[in-house]
Design a protein around this motif. Sequence first.
Motif, PDB file in Angstrom:
ATOM      1  N   PHE A  40       0.815  -1.217   0.000  1.00  0.00           N
ATOM      2  CA  PHE A  40       0.000   0.000   0.000  1.00  0.00           C
ATOM      3  C   PHE A  40       0.854   1.274   0.000  1.00  0.00           C
ATOM      4  O   PHE A  40       0.318   2.379  -0.061  1.00  0.00           O
ATOM      5  N   ILE A  57       1.029   9.258   1.048  1.00  0.00           N
ATOM      6  CA  ILE A  57       0.649   8.595  -0.197  1.00  0.00           C
ATOM      7  C   ILE A  57       0.325   9.718  -1.183  1.00  0.00           C
ATOM      8  O   ILE A  57       0.668  10.862  -0.935  1.00  0.00           O
ATOM      9  N   ILE A  63      -1.174   7.247   4.835  1.00  0.00           N
ATOM     10  CA  ILE A  63      -1.637   5.957   5.364  1.00  0.00           C
ATOM     11  C   ILE A  63      -1.364   6.024   6.865  1.00  0.00           C
ATOM     12  O   ILE A  63      -0.260   6.355   7.293  1.00  0.00           O
ATOM     13  N   SER A  91      -5.331   5.040   0.898  1.00  0.00           N
ATOM     14  CA  SER A  91      -4.533   3.970   0.283  1.00  0.00           C
ATOM     15  C   SER A  91      -5.328   2.678   0.126  1.00  0.00           C
ATOM     16  O   SER A  91      -4.945   1.797  -0.642  1.00  0.00           O
ATOM     17  N   TYR A  93      -5.853   0.683   2.819  1.00  0.00           N
ATOM     18  CA  TYR A  93      -5.410  -0.244   3.872  1.00  0.00           C
ATOM     19  C   TYR A  93      -6.495  -0.499   4.914  1.00  0.00           C
ATOM     20  O   TYR A  93      -6.752  -1.646   5.287  1.00  0.00           O
ATOM     21  N   THR A 118      -6.744   3.546  -6.065  1.00  0.00           N
ATOM     22  CA  THR A 118      -7.020   2.587  -4.989  1.00  0.00           C
ATOM     23  C   THR A 118      -8.071   1.564  -5.392  1.00  0.00           C
ATOM     24  O   THR A 118      -7.963   0.383  -5.044  1.00  0.00           O
TER      25      THR A 118
END
Length: 213
Positions: A40, A57, A63, A91, A93, A118
């Motif tokens: 990521f 990011i 992130i 991201s 995540y 993403t």
Amino acid sequence: MEDTFKHQGKRKLLAEKLAAKGIKDKAVLEAIASIPRHLFLDSSFEDHAYQDKAFPISSGQTISHPYTVAFQTELLEVQKGEKILEVGTGSGYQAAVLHHLGAKVYTIERQHKLYKKTATFLKKIGYSPKYITFGDGYKGIKTYAPYHKIIVTAGAPYIPKDLMAQLKVGGRMVIPVGEDPQIMTLLIRKDAKKFEKHSFGEFRFVPLLENKN
């Protein structure tokens, strides 16, 4: 897109560190230990991916610290099959963690370039949400409301009424509220009009911006 034994070992150590910091939910810790966080991040940060740090990011976003992701997720008390609205895909995540826990994830991102990147990436690595869209997080995603849980992954100056309206009775919303730092806030919807509010200390997030699309 490589995930080596070395990466897996680092994830296990990260999960152990988060447990030592107070994360108790075993399913959340297992998700942290399973999801390849290094994928990521920009490749230049790969060596640091399993430290408890936030990283930049694209589109001026970040992130979050793994601890922050785990802490917010633990507060949600995720159950398999629940509909969860995530405000701020970033991201991907956090969405991947929720997906790993068996939730039906609906997520919204206001940065168009990041949203497109993403959405493609999550599908490629097998963590595709139920629905991902580009739009104003303050407005949520009314089409699929109400939600069992709502998680906001950016700092909001106030709790948006549209998001409160999209939460089921008995549902939980986790949102960082304030300017800098924010106070991690848990709302539990008790009935049509009543919300129970709890605070869990200071955190730092990028701001949740309104009407930018």
